[in-house]
Structures are given as C-alpha cells and as structure tokens.
Design a protein around this motif. Structure first.
Motif, PDB file in Angstrom:
ATOM      1  N   HIS A 367       0.783  -1.232   0.000  1.00 34.29           N
ATOM      2  CA  HIS A 367       0.000   0.000   0.000  1.00 34.29           C
ATOM      3  C   HIS A 367       0.815   1.282   0.000  1.00 34.29           C
ATOM      4  O   HIS A 367       0.230   2.371  -0.059  1.00 34.29           O
ATOM      5  N   SER A 384       4.614   3.390  -9.026  1.00 33.25           N
ATOM      6  CA  SER A 384       3.424   2.809  -8.413  1.00 33.25           C
ATOM      7  C   SER A 384       2.800   3.855  -7.486  1.00 33.25           C
ATOM      8  O   SER A 384       3.280   4.083  -6.376  1.00 33.25           O
ATOM      9  N   ARG A 386      -0.345   4.801  -5.354  1.00 31.33           N
ATOM     10  CA  ARG A 386      -1.488   4.133  -4.723  1.00 31.33           C
ATOM     11  C   ARG A 386      -2.223   5.113  -3.815  1.00 31.33           C
ATOM     12  O   ARG A 386      -1.627   5.686  -2.891  1.00 31.33           O
ATOM     13  N   GLU A 416      -4.324   1.759  -7.850  1.00 33.16           N
ATOM     14  CA  GLU A 416      -2.885   1.843  -8.082  1.00 33.16           C
ATOM     15  C   GLU A 416      -2.643   2.122  -9.559  1.00 33.16           C
ATOM     16  O   GLU A 416      -3.116   1.383 -10.432  1.00 33.16           O
TER      17      GLU A 416
END
Length: 490
Positions: A367, A384, A386, A416
């Motif tokens: 996360h 990435s 998120r 994401e």
C-alpha cells in the motif's frame, strides 16, 4: 640494428606517455561529454526523438488497478454498528495517455493537454466488470453531510427526494457501472434544481470524469534556457497558484506534472509534482538506491507527513479543516462533498482510523506508493502511485436514510497506477546510459594502465639495450690483448 633499438624503446615510452595523458584527459572529458549529451537529450524538443516520444505519448505499459471495499453489513451500519468490509479486485485497466494541442512558446515553455483512456484487461483482473459490490451511496451520504447545517425543512425535503428516487444509504451495483457511470433520476433532478452540486451532468460514477478526458492545460518549462527547470510546471489552466486551500504555501503549484524530472538528481533531491486529481502539489523523498535491468535507480516514497494533519505537521494546516492524520480533505475541490484521500488501508495514518472499520490490513509493500527514477536523467523506470478514496458519513437529523450511522471515514475504493519501462526503450536506455559510459570508463583506465605498463617495459628494454651495447666493446678489447700476447710468445 643495435643503434635502432634504443630509438624503438624511446618511441614506446613516448607512446605510453601519450596513452596515460589521453586516458587521464578522458577521466575529465568523458563525464562532461556524457552530461552534455544528457542535457541536450533531456530538453523538451521534437528533435530529441527518444525522450520527446516518451514525453509526448508515454509508450511504456501503464495500468490502473482498482480495488473495491465491499460492505458486508450495510443494515447493521445503519443501526450504528462498526462497518465491515472485504477487498474485491483488482479490476485492471490499461491506461493510454497522449499529449495534444502541444504549443511551444518563446519564453522557453510548452503547453499541452494530456488525454487519457482506460480499457479493461480481463486477463489481468481478479473478476469482471459485471461483478456486483456494495459501497456507500455518495449521492445520499455525501449530500446529507453537505446539508447538515441547512434548515431542518430543507433536510426533510431532501430525504423525501431520496425516497422518491428510491435512493438508500448504500449502492449494490456492477463494478463497471460504479466505475464509469449509471443512469440516475436523482442526478438529473439535482442538476435541474441544484446545478453545480455534483460534478457530472450525465451518468454518475466514481471515475466517470477520468475516461476520455484530459488533466487540464499544463504549461511547463522545456529546459532550453535552464535544464534545472525542465518539466517544471509554469501554470495549470492558466493558474500559477490554486484557489482551493487556506494558505499561500498550500496553494503553490510546485514541481513537475509527475511524469519526468530534471536530470542530475542526488540523494538530497526530492520529487515534487502537481496532481490535478489530488488538487494539490505533493513531494516524495529519497529512500534507497536500487537497480532495474542493470540500470541504477533511486527509490522515492511518500513521507509520513504527506497527509498528516495540521496538528502533527504545521505546514499542512493550510489543507484543513482536518481530521486524523493520514487523511487529505479534498472537499473544497470536489463540490464540497465530504471526500478524503489517503494511502490504501489507511497506511501511515492515525491507527484510530483502523479501529472504526473492520477488514483493513495496511502494509508498506502492498500500500505504499513509490517512484523508481534514473537519477542521471530524471526519467522514471518504475512507478506505483497508490491512493484511496474515502467518504465521511454520519447520521444527519431530518434525513432518515442516514439512520443511526456513527461518524466514520469510510473507505470506498483504492487504486494503483503503475508503469515501468520495457522492451526496446530498456535496451536503448541500458546501452546509452550504462554500457557506453562503462565502456568509456574502462577504456580510460585501460589506456592509463596500458600506458604505464608500456613506459615501464620500454624503459627496462632501453636500459638493457644500453647495457648490452657497452659489453661487446669490453669483450673485443680483451680478445685483442689476448691475440697480442700469443704473437709475442711466438
């Protein structure tokens, strides 16, 4: 022949000296040449085929993975009990981005609009868009909180309106409709009698504004006059500062548009960028070095202060009114709807948020957001991002649809956006930025080493030849004396 040997040795000594000198010069010149080429190729210029294409069309694979928090006990929540959720997904979409209306300006800036499209990828998903999930009804619960301080009669009228259109506190619909929109009589009614209350005039969906849309008019520096400013945002939709927040610092448009950064980064550098979706500028910090396909990288992550409230981190006071740390209140740029952004599963947030909802399990690996960047060029290698979308919901007097809901920041979905360089771009990157500099670096050391070895060997040979030239003279003189001695005795 003996006369030439010293000259040959001297020739090798001179050659060795030249190799050492040339290798030493390369130690200073090669890095300057490489940096100069990086600067030339980093400038936003159609003449720079590779980097301009990467900037314009983003040819690398990019995906958005969406996870829904399916509500397991909606009836109990209306009675005041703690919400229970289960994560469903991912539902994966291929994201395509393309810059259009590209216009270069005389002051060293370029304007553009970036359009984005999403295409569902069934093979990469853990379900289909036909999957049915239950989430809070933003139209009902969001509007209820927005009307909390209005006259009681108006709240009764709104409750009657919800009943007329059979809208309850929770929605149970297919993923595709929740994502991209569904027909709603309530939406049509609100747009007719309360225009501007909701962000859409058509179908209502969590991502209905995203697909086939653009992120606004960006004007960024090309880096032609100053490479340190390349990709930095000059204005967005004509604005040099935002109108959403309470302080000048919070309203600043900092950094780049979040796709590339200036070259020659160090571990002390940060990654500032402006996100229209988050309605603010954000900044990532260095975490550790790494490597991808043999290409060196720096990993940057979100600091714990990114979504901290004003009490825990004073500079964030401008983003308030705040709740617990770990939540960004974006209601001011979302038509005053009580919407909050956080890290997924309330990662890096106040632990009390986890106590209000059952079914959450935060971890940095799953996360936490990060960007892996090639520090020498400022080009991301692996990304990435998120984020989680949350709705603040509570019981509102006069609106019976809210029942006895306890005050809670309710997670709805998290998503994401990730991408990484691959294919021919990786090969070009590896060749130009790893192989070629490494070859040149080894070459300069080989030249210096070979030159020194040549000098030493040639010097030894030179001295041996000189010594050998003297020995025959002594030998011939002894032989002559011996012959004279024999003649005398005869």
């Amino acid at each position: 022949m003996a006369i030439k040997r010293p000259k040959v040795a001297i020739g090798f000594i001179v050659a060795g000296v030249l190799m050492v000198v040339f290798g030493t010069i390369m130690c200073f010149v090669v890095p300057l040449v490489i940096d100069d080429q990086i600067v030339k190729n980093t400038v936003i210029d159609p003449k720079n085929d590779l980097t301009y294409t990467m900037w314009k069309d983003i040819p690398v694979p990019f995906f958005m993975s969406v996870y829904f928090f399916n509500v397991l006990n909606p009836a109990e929540i209306l009675k005041g009990e703690k919400p229970m959720v289960e994560q469903r997904g991912p539902y994966v979409y291929r994201k395509q981005c393309q810059k259009e209306n590209i216009t270069f300006h005389p002051n060293g800036t370029v304007s553009y609009r970036e359009y984005r499209q999403y295409h569902f990828e069934p093979s990469m998903s853990a379900g289909n868009e036909s999957d049915v999930v239950t989430i809070p009804n933003m139209l009902v619960l969001g509007a209820s909180v927005m009307m909390e301080n209005l006259p009681y009669v108006l709240r009764l009228m709104m409750s009657a309106t919800f009943k007329t259109f059979k809208e309850g506190a929770f929605l149970t619909k297919p993923v595709g409709e929740l994502m991209w929109g569904y027909d709603s009589g309530l939406v049509d009614f609100l747009n007719q009698y309360l225009p501007g209350m909701i962000p859409t005039s058509g179908k209502f969906g969590l991502f209905s504004e995203f697909n086939n849309s653009n992120t606004g008019l960006f004007t960024v520096f090309t880096g032609k006059d100053d490479i340190r400013k390349v990709h930095r945002v000059d204005s967005w939709n004509g604005l040099t500062e935002l109108p959403y927040w309470r302080t000048a610092q919070s309203n600043m448009i900092n950094g780049t548009a979040g796709q590339m950064w200036p070259p020659f980064m160090t571990k002390e550098s940060t990654l500032p960028f402006y996100s229209p979706d988050a309605c603010r500028s954000m900044e990532l910090v260095y975490q550790r070095p790494g490597e991808m396909y043999g290409i060196p990288l720096y990993r940057y992550v979100a600091p714990k202060t990114l979504f901290a409230n004003g009490t825990d981190y004073a500079p964030n006071e401008g983003f308030c009114p705040c709740r617990q740390s770990g939540l960004l209140n974006v209601s001011t740029c979302r038509h005053n709807s009580p919407v909050f952004i956080s890290h997924p599963h309330f990662f890096n947030a106040d632990p009390v948020l986890l106590d209000y909802v059952q079914g959450l399990n935060p971890s940095e690996e799953k996360h936490g957001l990060f960007i892996d960047i090639h520090p020498q060029t400022g080009v991301p290698l692996n990304v990435s991002i998120r984020l989680q979308l949350n709705l603040y919901m509570k019981k509102v007097s006069g609106i019976t649809e809210t029942g006895k809901i306890s005050d809670v920041v309710m997670p709805m979905i998290w998503f994401e956006e990730n991408g990484y360089i691959d294919g021919p771009i990786v090969n070009t990157f590896h060749t130009n930025l790893v192989v070629l500099p490494t070859v040149l670096e080894y070459l300069q050391y080989i030249l210096i080493g070979l030159g020194l070895a040549t000098i030493i060997v040639a010097a030894v040979v030179y001295h041996k030849v000189k010594a050998a030239q003297k020995e025959p003279v002594k030998g011939s003189h002894g032989l002559e004396t011996k012959k004279k001695s024999i003649s005398t005795s005869d």
